[in-house]
Design a protein around this motif. Structure first.
Motif, mmCIF file in Angstrom:
data_model
loop_
_atom_site.group_PDB
_atom_site.id
_atom_site.type_symbol
_atom_site.label_atom_id
_atom_site.label_comp_id
_atom_site.label_asym_id
_atom_site.label_seq_id
_atom_site.Cartn_x
_atom_site.Cartn_y
_atom_site.Cartn_z
ATOM 1 N N GLY B 55 -6.020 -5.174 -7.964
ATOM 2 C CA GLY B 55 -6.138 -3.800 -7.493
ATOM 3 C C GLY B 55 -5.689 -3.616 -6.051
ATOM 4 O O GLY B 55 -6.194 -2.758 -5.332
ATOM 5 N N LEU B 56 -4.740 -4.429 -5.621
ATOM 6 C CA LEU B 56 -4.309 -4.371 -4.218
ATOM 7 C C LEU B 56 -3.008 -3.604 -4.025
ATOM 8 O O LEU B 56 -2.651 -3.267 -2.884
ATOM 9 C CB LEU B 56 -4.136 -5.795 -3.670
ATOM 10 C CG LEU B 56 -5.419 -6.579 -3.379
ATOM 11 C CD1 LEU B 56 -5.112 -8.055 -3.196
ATOM 12 C CD2 LEU B 56 -6.098 -6.031 -2.134
ATOM 13 N N THR B 57 -2.303 -3.324 -5.112
ATOM 14 C CA THR B 57 -0.956 -2.751 -4.990
ATOM 15 C C THR B 57 -0.946 -1.450 -4.185
ATOM 16 O O THR B 57 -0.142 -1.294 -3.265
ATOM 17 C CB THR B 57 -0.349 -2.509 -6.384
ATOM 18 O OG1 THR B 57 -0.503 -3.713 -7.142
ATOM 19 C CG2 THR B 57 1.123 -2.174 -6.297
ATOM 20 N N LYS B 58 -1.855 -0.542 -4.525
ATOM 21 C CA LYS B 58 -1.857 0.763 -3.852
ATOM 22 C C LYS B 58 -2.273 0.620 -2.383
ATOM 23 O O LYS B 58 -1.680 1.225 -1.493
ATOM 24 C CB LYS B 58 -2.789 1.729 -4.577
ATOM 25 C CG LYS B 58 -2.592 3.172 -4.118
ATOM 26 C CD LYS B 58 -3.512 4.139 -4.831
ATOM 27 C CE LYS B 58 -3.314 5.571 -4.375
ATOM 28 N NZ LYS B 58 -3.394 5.793 -2.933
ATOM 29 N N MET B 59 -3.284 -0.220 -2.178
ATOM 30 C CA MET B 59 -3.777 -0.453 -0.818
ATOM 31 C C MET B 59 -2.641 -0.927 0.092
ATOM 32 O O MET B 59 -2.530 -0.510 1.241
ATOM 33 C CB MET B 59 -4.841 -1.548 -0.892
ATOM 34 C CG MET B 59 -6.038 -1.326 -0.010
ATOM 35 S SD MET B 59 -7.083 -2.770 -0.102
ATOM 36 C CE MET B 59 -8.340 -2.198 -1.203
ATOM 37 N N ILE B 60 -1.797 -1.779 -0.468
ATOM 38 C CA ILE B 60 -0.687 -2.326 0.310
ATOM 39 C C ILE B 60 0.375 -1.264 0.561
ATOM 40 O O ILE B 60 0.814 -1.062 1.694
ATOM 41 C CB ILE B 60 -0.071 -3.547 -0.407
ATOM 42 C CG1 ILE B 60 -1.058 -4.711 -0.374
ATOM 43 C CG2 ILE B 60 1.255 -3.947 0.214
ATOM 44 C CD1 ILE B 60 -0.712 -5.853 -1.296
ATOM 45 N N SER B 61 0.760 -0.537 -0.492
ATOM 46 C CA SER B 61 1.843 0.434 -0.298
ATOM 47 C C SER B 61 1.389 1.584 0.603
ATOM 48 O O SER B 61 2.191 2.162 1.329
ATOM 49 C CB SER B 61 2.384 0.947 -1.639
ATOM 50 O OG SER B 61 1.337 1.492 -2.397
ATOM 51 N N ASP B 62 0.094 1.894 0.581
ATOM 52 C CA ASP B 62 -0.419 2.934 1.484
ATOM 53 C C ASP B 62 -0.412 2.460 2.935
ATOM 54 O O ASP B 62 -0.145 3.239 3.854
ATOM 55 C CB ASP B 62 -1.867 3.310 1.112
ATOM 56 C CG ASP B 62 -1.917 4.176 -0.137
ATOM 57 O OD1 ASP B 62 -0.842 4.596 -0.608
ATOM 58 O OD2 ASP B 62 -3.028 4.414 -0.648
ATOM 59 N N ALA B 63 -0.726 1.192 3.139
ATOM 60 C CA ALA B 63 -0.904 0.685 4.509
ATOM 61 C C ALA B 63 0.414 0.332 5.182
ATOM 62 O O ALA B 63 0.531 0.421 6.404
ATOM 63 C CB ALA B 63 -1.814 -0.533 4.498
ATOM 64 N N ARG B 64 1.403 -0.054 4.388
ATOM 65 C CA ARG B 64 2.645 -0.566 4.976
ATOM 66 C C ARG B 64 3.303 0.345 6.006
ATOM 67 O O ARG B 64 3.647 -0.113 7.102
ATOM 68 C CB ARG B 64 3.643 -0.959 3.888
ATOM 69 C CG ARG B 64 3.488 -2.425 3.515
ATOM 70 C CD ARG B 64 4.497 -2.859 2.507
ATOM 71 N NE ARG B 64 5.820 -3.012 3.098
ATOM 72 C CZ ARG B 64 6.853 -3.481 2.424
ATOM 73 N NH1 ARG B 64 6.719 -3.835 1.168
ATOM 74 N NH2 ARG B 64 8.018 -3.602 2.990
ATOM 75 N N PRO B 65 3.484 1.643 5.680
ATOM 76 C CA PRO B 65 4.164 2.479 6.681
ATOM 77 C C PRO B 65 3.360 2.639 7.975
ATOM 78 O O PRO B 65 3.917 2.968 9.016
ATOM 79 C CB PRO B 65 4.304 3.839 5.981
ATOM 80 C CG PRO B 65 3.969 3.597 4.556
ATOM 81 C CD PRO B 65 3.114 2.380 4.486
ATOM 82 N N ALA B 66 2.054 2.386 7.890
ATOM 83 C CA ALA B 66 1.198 2.640 9.051
ATOM 84 C C ALA B 66 1.043 1.430 9.961
ATOM 85 O O ALA B 66 0.506 1.559 11.057
ATOM 86 C CB ALA B 66 -0.183 3.090 8.572
ATOM 87 N N ILE B 67 1.536 0.286 9.535
ATOM 88 C CA ILE B 67 1.340 -0.908 10.365
ATOM 89 C C ILE B 67 1.971 -0.703 11.731
ATOM 90 O O ILE B 67 3.138 -0.348 11.832
ATOM 91 C CB ILE B 67 1.974 -2.176 9.736
ATOM 92 C CG1 ILE B 67 1.440 -2.388 8.333
ATOM 93 C CG2 ILE B 67 1.667 -3.415 10.580
ATOM 94 C CD1 ILE B 67 2.086 -3.576 7.636
ATOM 95 N N GLY B 68 1.191 -0.944 12.739
ATOM 96 C CA GLY B 68 1.723 -0.866 14.098
ATOM 97 C C GLY B 68 1.854 0.546 14.618
ATOM 98 O O GLY B 68 2.397 0.764 15.693
ATOM 99 N N SER B 69 1.323 1.531 13.854
ATOM 100 C CA SER B 69 1.517 2.922 14.284
ATOM 101 C C SER B 69 0.840 3.196 15.623
ATOM 102 O O SER B 69 1.320 4.017 16.397
ATOM 103 C CB SER B 69 1.008 3.885 13.219
ATOM 104 O OG SER B 69 -0.322 3.573 12.869
#
Lengths: 186, 80
Positions: B55-69
């Protein structure tokens, strides 16, 4: 609550060696809290020639006792994005936790840059941002905890890097020696 | 280093070995080729399945664009 920390130091190794060690820093004896590491993406930007890597790390969740009632679940997942610009001699890594984000969001940025004055030195800058909005009067505790954790983590990650750097250099020397021996044989 | 799932670990190790060799012998020497794509694809097939199960797929795709924001407005300094 938003908190920023920053620390600078340098490594007595070339940027090539440091960037190599950084990408191969797990496992090492100073990072036993990192349980698994996976690469989710690895591509070369066609325009800039930069290498972009996305990784997913699983770490043990060593939380302070007072936070144990808030944090459920054992492990913490961390996403990492690394951009390597070979021509500029720069590696930038950014991480963010994707679990336990209700308690706090921790983002870390590490910049490894070739020292323009000395090619055997690499400059390192660590920036950490901690955002917590949990309230319940816990913010100052979180703040103090994260400050001590920040210093501790940097010290550990430095020791880990030095360990991997030592290994990498020995391997490099070994390869050089092998090449010399091969040349002598020919 | 182990993969998130034991079943993907052998493929991950194969990919890691390929990547490490490519990084030091090609990328750092200026090559622009992207080796290891074949083994990376196999590894990703395994990994994607496991991430979905956990159940990590969505968590990852949601977080990716925000890394380092939080550092986004400070990035300008680095380029100089």
């Amino acid at each position: 609550m938003v908190k920023f920390f920053q620390q600078r130091y340098s490594y007595d190794y070339s940027w090539n060696t440091v960037s190599y060690a950084f990408l191969n820093r797990y496992p090492n004896p100073f990072a036993t809290h990192v349980l698994t590491a996976d690469t989710l993406d690895h591509r070369i930007d066609e325009e800039t020639g930069e290498l972009r890597i996305t990784r997913l790390l699983r770490k043990t969740n060593s939380v302070p006792r007072w936070a144990r009632s808030i944090i459920r679940g054992n492990d913490a997942y961390i996403l990492e994005e690394v951009v390597v610009d070979r021509q500029a001699g720069r590696l930038v890594s950014k991480t963010r936790n994707i679990t336990h984000t209700r308690l706090m969001k921790v983002e870390e940025k590490q910049t490894l840059k070739a020292d323009p004055l000395d090619q055997n030195q690499t400059l390192c800058k660590n920036e950490t941002s901690i955002v917590s909005s949990i309230g319940y009067g816990l913010n100052s505790r979180i703040e103090n905890f994260s400050l001590s954790r920040f210093a501790e983590n940097i010290s550990k990650s430095r020791k880990g890097m030095l360990y991997v750097l030592e290994l990498a250099q020995r391997k490099g020397l070994f390869r050089q020696r092998l090449r010399v021996e091969q040349q002598l044989e020919n | 280093m182990e993969s998130i799932s034991k079943e993907c670990t052998p493929l991950k190790h194969e990919y890691d070995a390929c990547f490490t060799k490519w990084y030091s012998e090609k990328f750092l020497q200026g090559a622009k080729t992207n080796d290891c794509t074949k083994v990376f694809k196999q590894y990703q097939e395994c990994l994607k399945r496991v991430l979905k199960e956990k159940g990590l797929t969505k968590m990852i795709s949601d977080a990716r664009p925000a890394i380092g924001s939080v550092f986004a407005d400070r990035d300008g300094d680095e380029k100089k």
